[in-house]
Scaffold this active site. Sequence first.
Site, PDB file in Angstrom:
ATOM      1  CG  ASN A 257     -14.926  20.136   0.357  1.00  0.00           C
ATOM      2  OD1 ASN A 257     -15.572  20.325   1.387  1.00  0.00           O
ATOM      3  ND2 ASN A 257     -15.475  19.623  -0.737  1.00  0.00           N
TER       4      ASN A 257
ATOM      5  CE1 TYR B 271     -27.234  11.390   1.359  1.00  0.00           C
ATOM      6  CE2 TYR B 271     -29.338  10.893   2.391  1.00  0.00           C
ATOM      7  CZ  TYR B 271     -27.963  10.951   2.446  1.00  0.00           C
ATOM      8  OH  TYR B 271     -27.309  10.564   3.591  1.00  0.00           O
TER       9      TYR B 271
ATOM     10  CG  HIS C 220     -30.024  17.579  10.366  1.00  0.00           C
ATOM     11  ND1 HIS C 220     -28.802  17.017  10.640  1.00  0.00           N
ATOM     12  CD2 HIS C 220     -30.272  17.307   9.061  1.00  0.00           C
ATOM     13  CE1 HIS C 220     -28.331  16.431   9.559  1.00  0.00           C
ATOM     14  NE2 HIS C 220     -29.203  16.588   8.587  1.00  0.00           N
TER      15      HIS C 220
ATOM     16  NE  ARG D 213     -37.928  18.067   4.877  1.00  0.00           N
ATOM     17  CZ  ARG D 213     -36.871  17.842   5.673  1.00  0.00           C
ATOM     18  NH1 ARG D 213     -35.931  18.761   5.798  1.00  0.00           N
ATOM     19  NH2 ARG D 213     -36.764  16.711   6.336  1.00  0.00           N
TER      20      ARG D 213
END
Length: 326
Positions: free
Chosen positions: A32, A140, A188, A281
């Site tokens: 997409n 996730y 990343h 995080r």
Amino acid sequence: MKVLVAGGAGYIGSQVALDLARAGHEPVVLDNLVKGHREAVLRGTFVQGDINQFDLVTELMTKEKIEAVIHLAAHSLVGESVHNPAKYFRNNIANGQVLLDAMVASGVKYIVFSSTAAVYGEPERVPIPEDHPKNPTNPYGFSKLTFEGMLRFYEEAYGLRYISLRYFNAAGADPEAEIGEDHDPETHLIPIVLKTALGVREHIQLYGTDYPTPDGTCIRDYIHVADLSQAHLLALEALAGGKESTIYNLGNGQGYSNKEVIETARRVTGKEIKVIDAPRRPGDPAVLVASSAKIQAELGWKPKYPELDRIIATAWRWHQRHPYGY
């Protein structure tokens, strides 16, 4: 084989599609372009669309006589998944089910699934084997584990066979520097470090320096994107050859800390890289290192680029040519 590569314009998917073509297969890329790049699709057929478009996907599979699917069309940011789990459940689970339903409707029997080490959560032992307890610490990882469970039941009910590949940290760029890693936003570590070396970024943030590791930073198992890609091809060929459904870990079996990555990048690039310490995080385990003994024994997979210096060198070559991405 004619292979539908869902998410084939993304970082890993574009490498898989390119290597499929190099190996003599016919990739049909469905993406997409929310995260992917049309410029990264160098070979095969490209179709812009979403895996949640049942009619489009079913028609595409039938028209193109698709024999297998490689599914990489997922959201994959750990931090974002913590703050917006609904987005991850919708795309990685609900939309993934539409893809499976389209396969069943079209009679496509094989799928190679891009899974993740995040299904394990905080490891109880390292290197992590495939039978390690699964306790994801973020949405996730939960979404990927849920889809793996769906694959099992789709096999029992509809005869769909699968191989799920649980990756650790994908890194590096195509050895011929044709394609590379370009995310927006970039999260990343290696591309962030290299963009800092190029002067595109002023500094990098080091998320967490108080982990229970030798230097206080997270340890990860980095695997070259071309090695990941080859594992997909081996899995595809194994399924076509009658291999039963299974799950494999993909990694180098050794870990590097965030500080080690930064020091290696400084050595490879010859550049000073400014680092600013930042808080941890949410959802980041301290250590993730894989045991890839199973896929090496059963499919003969072996990383060609296991050294961190070589991984970073291939990425550096691509980023030098594309400092601002595609």
